[in-house]
Design a protein around this motif. Structure first.
Motif, PDB file in Angstrom:
ATOM      1  N   PRO A 451      34.836  26.479  40.063  1.00 19.56           N
ATOM      2  CA  PRO A 451      33.924  27.134  39.115  1.00 19.56           C
ATOM      3  C   PRO A 451      32.483  26.653  39.219  1.00 19.56           C
ATOM      4  O   PRO A 451      31.580  27.358  38.795  1.00 19.56           O
ATOM      5  CB  PRO A 451      34.528  26.781  37.737  1.00 19.56           C
ATOM      6  N   LEU A 452      32.263  25.456  39.783  1.00 16.12           N
ATOM      7  CA  LEU A 452      30.897  24.973  40.004  1.00 16.12           C
ATOM      8  C   LEU A 452      30.413  25.472  41.364  1.00 16.12           C
ATOM      9  O   LEU A 452      30.889  25.029  42.411  1.00 16.12           O
ATOM     10  CB  LEU A 452      30.844  23.449  39.968  1.00 16.12           C
ATOM     11  N   ARG A 453      29.459  26.365  41.358  1.00 17.27           N
ATOM     12  CA  ARG A 453      29.006  26.970  42.606  1.00 17.27           C
ATOM     13  C   ARG A 453      28.284  25.958  43.484  1.00 17.27           C
ATOM     14  O   ARG A 453      28.259  26.104  44.722  1.00 17.27           O
ATOM     15  CB  ARG A 453      28.085  28.150  42.307  1.00 17.27           C
ATOM     16  N   MET A 454      27.689  24.918  42.893  1.00 18.17           N
ATOM     17  CA  MET A 454      26.957  23.947  43.698  1.00 18.17           C
ATOM     18  C   MET A 454      27.869  23.149  44.616  1.00 18.17           C
ATOM     19  O   MET A 454      27.395  22.497  45.550  1.00 18.17           O
ATOM     20  CB  MET A 454      26.153  23.009  42.805  1.00 18.17           C
ATOM     21  N   LEU A 455      29.166  23.203  44.386  1.00 18.24           N
ATOM     22  CA  LEU A 455      30.083  22.505  45.283  1.00 18.24           C
ATOM     23  C   LEU A 455      30.125  23.161  46.663  1.00 18.24           C
ATOM     24  O   LEU A 455      30.533  22.531  47.640  1.00 18.24           O
ATOM     25  CB  LEU A 455      31.483  22.449  44.677  1.00 18.24           C
ATOM     26  N   ARG A 456      29.727  24.416  46.763  1.00 17.11           N
ATOM     27  CA  ARG A 456      29.687  25.041  48.092  1.00 17.11           C
ATOM     28  C   ARG A 456      28.362  24.750  48.800  1.00 17.11           C
ATOM     29  O   ARG A 456      28.316  24.636  50.020  1.00 17.11           O
ATOM     30  CB  ARG A 456      29.925  26.543  47.988  1.00 17.11           C
ATOM     31  N   TYR A 457      27.271  24.615  48.020  1.00 13.82           N
ATOM     32  CA  TYR A 457      25.962  24.389  48.627  1.00 13.82           C
ATOM     33  C   TYR A 457      25.638  22.905  48.791  1.00 13.82           C
ATOM     34  O   TYR A 457      24.806  22.550  49.621  1.00 13.82           O
ATOM     35  CB  TYR A 457      24.870  25.079  47.800  1.00 13.82           C
ATOM     36  N   GLY A 458      26.286  22.065  48.008  1.00 12.22           N
ATOM     37  CA  GLY A 458      26.104  20.635  48.189  1.00 12.22           C
ATOM     38  C   GLY A 458      25.490  19.947  46.992  1.00 12.22           C
ATOM     39  O   GLY A 458      24.377  20.269  46.565  1.00 12.22           O
ATOM     40  N   LEU A 459      26.236  18.985  46.419  1.00  8.34           N
ATOM     41  CA  LEU A 459      25.675  18.130  45.386  1.00  8.34           C
ATOM     42  C   LEU A 459      24.671  17.171  46.018  1.00  8.34           C
ATOM     43  O   LEU A 459      24.635  16.979  47.236  1.00  8.34           O
ATOM     44  CB  LEU A 459      26.787  17.340  44.694  1.00  8.34           C
ATOM     45  N   ALA A 460      23.858  16.536  45.185  1.00  7.22           N
ATOM     46  CA  ALA A 460      22.802  15.656  45.699  1.00  7.22           C
ATOM     47  C   ALA A 460      23.392  14.551  46.569  1.00  7.22           C
ATOM     48  O   ALA A 460      24.377  13.914  46.203  1.00  7.22           O
ATOM     49  CB  ALA A 460      22.026  15.047  44.537  1.00  7.22           C
ATOM     50  N   GLY A 461      22.775  14.340  47.720  1.00  5.68           N
ATOM     51  CA  GLY A 461      23.197  13.255  48.599  1.00  5.68           C
ATOM     52  C   GLY A 461      24.483  13.510  49.346  1.00  5.68           C
ATOM     53  O   GLY A 461      25.089  12.578  49.883  1.00  5.68           O
ATOM     54  N   TYR A 462      24.904  14.779  49.425  1.00  2.00           N
ATOM     55  CA  TYR A 462      26.197  15.080  50.055  1.00  2.00           C
ATOM     56  C   TYR A 462      26.182  14.885  51.562  1.00  2.00           C
ATOM     57  O   TYR A 462      27.235  14.794  52.207  1.00  2.00           O
ATOM     58  CB  TYR A 462      26.612  16.518  49.732  1.00  2.00           C
ATOM     59  N   GLY A 564      34.726  20.037  48.297  1.00  4.81           N
ATOM     60  CA  GLY A 564      33.440  20.730  48.388  1.00  4.81           C
ATOM     61  C   GLY A 564      32.457  19.803  49.064  1.00  4.81           C
ATOM     62  O   GLY A 564      32.843  18.787  49.644  1.00  4.81           O
ATOM     63  N   LYS A 565      31.189  20.126  48.981  1.00  3.54           N
ATOM     64  CA  LYS A 565      30.167  19.288  49.605  1.00  3.54           C
ATOM     65  C   LYS A 565      29.672  18.282  48.561  1.00  3.54           C
ATOM     66  O   LYS A 565      28.810  18.598  47.738  1.00  3.54           O
ATOM     67  CB  LYS A 565      29.036  20.159  50.149  1.00  3.54           C
ATOM     68  N   ILE A 566      30.230  17.084  48.622  1.00  2.00           N
ATOM     69  CA  ILE A 566      29.963  16.047  47.632  1.00  2.00           C
ATOM     70  C   ILE A 566      29.531  14.773  48.339  1.00  2.00           C
ATOM     71  O   ILE A 566      29.708  14.619  49.543  1.00  2.00           O
ATOM     72  CB  ILE A 566      31.208  15.760  46.762  1.00  2.00           C
ATOM     73  N   ALA A 567      28.982  13.845  47.574  1.00  4.45           N
ATOM     74  CA  ALA A 567      28.686  12.502  48.080  1.00  4.45           C
ATOM     75  C   ALA A 567      29.863  11.590  47.768  1.00  4.45           C
ATOM     76  O   ALA A 567      30.638  11.848  46.837  1.00  4.45           O
ATOM     77  CB  ALA A 567      27.408  11.964  47.446  1.00  4.45           C
TER      78      ALA A 567
END
Length: 619
Positions: A451-462, A564-567
């Motif tokens: 549900p968090l769309r930013m997980l596809r684009y990348g959280l900070a520092g990913y 997803g794209k996480i740090a």
């Protein structure tokens, strides 16, 4: 809305399994996410109509809005507020989750005129209980959690007072059995002049949130995850959507990568003593509109502190990326790059040099001469994308062969971009598919399923973890070659030279001389480092792999990192959100995840392999 109507609305929401948010007079709120054994309360005492409500009271309500169930009540009718709180308490009790009621307030008269400045004292908390409860386990859990809080490097002091009744000054007690009072010193207000420090209050809010949950978990003897929000609030969804809109409106790497890389090499190779001139594509988005969007998003309205923290970090990093696109090919680009990606630490530089020394001392490895071009690699990538797409509809199927990407591979917004002149050794094809498709595209698709769309684009520092996972994937499929190791080490040495002020030619000589790369390979590494005006990102491949190996050597899991794209630092927050049900199980695992070779190599990693150990031949 009468207390009876409020109780009915809460019961209805609990029965249907949906969050309930009700508005009360004077900006009051009732919120219940689901049936939880905690209810946080904040009340403001009535004030003289001719005077303003004390700032500390009206601002301090956010100390309770982080909880999965809370009531904020103010205004002249104190008895109505009390009846509302009791109605919510009864509804939760009837749902089978008798709540720990924690009333939070800030003692407005705690500091005399000219008292101590907030900068010179630690945060302080005072717990108030009655002889009737709550039990010692609950009180001890809250005291322990509060004792660990620090604000601006200052540790908290915690006192516990047993009194006949529990209530903020000037208000009647709630008369809820086992209610607990928590007085929070108003260190976010300067007692001398009334100056307000919103970030101090925000830090207290984020620190107190898990402390109250831990006390409720101890009282109810349930896992902490059961006492968190299980849904994303509308404000969080709105902020996330706004961030995703901006993040997807431009591709940073595309914007800052020269379109004339091949021509620049031909210009440079004749003398290797003058930096080439790079040409960049025009901006394909409006940076001013992007920044307006970013800083108009209602981040302050996001109540879940874990989600708010992730979104705030993401906003700030996207803003830095926007700034970088404006500063391409100017002296202002490098400082922002260093702020976003950092520079190689001393240990990483030592590690890079150790890798090169090991490679120099080893016997040359045999390498085949067969290469795969862009068209053949694109066909192989489409086969893997089809396999992933059969599992998840969120897998992008976009593969592009581009003339404006000089002989390289790139994933942007889930699209695989292949330079038209790319030539890949046949022995490296499987490894690069695992890197680009099995990591970068896969984590985009897994993030898109959340549900968090930013997980596809990348959280900070990913980027560190993303590239660490991608390089590890190369090793897991047996394709992390000595030449690849040399390139990754060279990027670190070149990034250190860049950060220390070397120009393009000086860095090229470092990469070629110290790392032992060929002229063209050294140019490619240096171009990647100096694109845009100085991009230190390329050293994250080795740094990310180093940190990931340490993570795995400590017995921590690998596959949840593909959600997803996480740090790597986000792993606890992501685990918390998964445990609460906010995030779901990622639908995809890499195609190589369940092979016997991968299982054996992962077992070796969990035994504590270092990055240098990966150079050793497998038995």
């Amino acid at each position: 809305m009468t207390p009876d109507a409020i109780g009915t609305a809460v019961r209805d929401g609990l029965r249907r399994g949906v969050p309930v948010r009700l508005s009360l007079p004077d900006d009051g709120v009732v919120f219940v996410d689901h049936a939880v054994p905690v209810l946080a309360v904040h009340r403001c005492a009535p004030t003289d109509p001719a005077s303003a409500t004390p700032a500390t009271c009206t601002d301090a309500h956010i100390l309770v809005t982080t909880q999965p169930a809370y009531v904020v009540a103010s205004g002249p009718d104190v008895s109505a507020a009390r009846d509302t709180i009791l109605a919510v308490t009864r509804a939760l009790d009837e749902a089978g989750t008798p709540p720990l009621v924690v009333e939070v307030w800030t003692p407005l008269d705690a500091e005399p005129e000219g008292g101590p400045d907030p900068f010179d004292r630690a945060p302080g908390f005072t717990l108030f209980t009655t002889p009737a409860g709550p039990d010692a386990t609950t009180v001890e859990a809250l005291c322990d959690a509060l004792s660990g809080i620090e604000v601006a490097g200052q540790g908290a002091s915690v006192d516990h007072i047993v009194a006949d009744s529990v209530a903020p000054p000037g208000l009647a007690p709630l008369d809820v059995p086992g209610a607990l009072g928590l007085a929070v010193d108003a260190v976010f207000v300067n007692a001398r002049d009334g100056e307000f420090y919103p970030r101090v209050l925000a830090a207290l809010r984020e620190a107190i949130a898990p402390a109250i949950r831990q006390a409720a978990a101890a009282r109810a003897a349930v896992p902490l995850s059961e006492i968190g929000r299980a849904t994303l609030e509308p404000a969080a969804l709105a902020v996330d959507a706004g961030l995703a809109e901006v993040a997807s409106s431009f591709g940073l790497l595309l914007q800052i990568t020269p379109v004339n890389g091949d021509a620049a090499w031909e210009e440079f190779r004749s003398t290797c003593d003058r930096a080439p001139e790079f040409v960049y594509r025009p901006l394909a988005f409006d940076p001013d509109a992007a920044r307006r969007t970013l800083f108009s998003l209602p981040l302050d309205e996001v109540e879940d502190p874990v989600v708010a923290g992730l979104l705030r970090e993401s906003r700030d990093e996207i803003a830095a990326h926007v700034r970088m696109t404006l500063d391409v090919d100017t002296p202002q680009f490098l400082p922002t790059s260093l702020r976003v990606y950092g520079s190689p630490d001393d240990d990483l530089v030592v590690l890079a040099r150790q890798l090169i020394a090991r490679l120099d001392a080893a016997l040359p490895s045999a390498s085949g001469s067969e290469v795969v071009g862009a068209t053949a690699f694109a066909a192989a990538a489409r086969v893997q994308l089809d396999a992933y797409g059969a599992v998840s509809a969120d897998v992008p199927q976009d593969v592009q062969i581009r003339d404006d990407i000089p002989g390289s591979l790139m994933v942007s917004d889930g699209r695989l971009l292949i330079g038209a002149h790319t030539q890949i050794p046949a022995a490296r094809v499987e490894a690069l598919l695992a890197h680009e498709v099995g990591t970068h595209v896969l984590t985009f698709a897994n993030g898109a399923a959340q549900p968090l769309r930013m997980l596809r684009y990348g959280l900070a520092g990913y980027q560190d973890l993303q590239e660490g996972l991608a390089v590890l994937a190369e090793w897991l499929v047996g394709g992390l070659t000595p030449g690849r190791f040399r390139t990754l080490a060279a990027r670190v040495l070149g990034a250190r030279a860049l950060a220390e002020g070397a120009d393009f030619v000086e860095a090229f000589r470092v990469v070629q001389g110290e790392a032992g790369l060929s002229g063209r390979a050294a140019f490619t590494v240096t171009l990647r480092l100096y694109r845009g005006g100085g991009l230190t990102k390329d050293m994250v491949y080795l740094r990310g792999l180093r940190d990931l190996l340490q993570h795995l050597g400590e017995g921590r899991p690998l596959w949840p990192l593909f959600l997803g794209k996480i740090a790597l630092r986000h792993a606890p927050a992501i685990a918390d959100l998964r445990a609460r049900g906010v995030l779901s199980e990622p639908p995809l695992r890499p195609l190589h995840a369940d092979s016997e070779a991968t299982r054996q190599r992962l077992a070796r990693l969990r035994g504590g392999l270092t990055l240098l150990d990966l150079l050793a031949p497998e038995a």
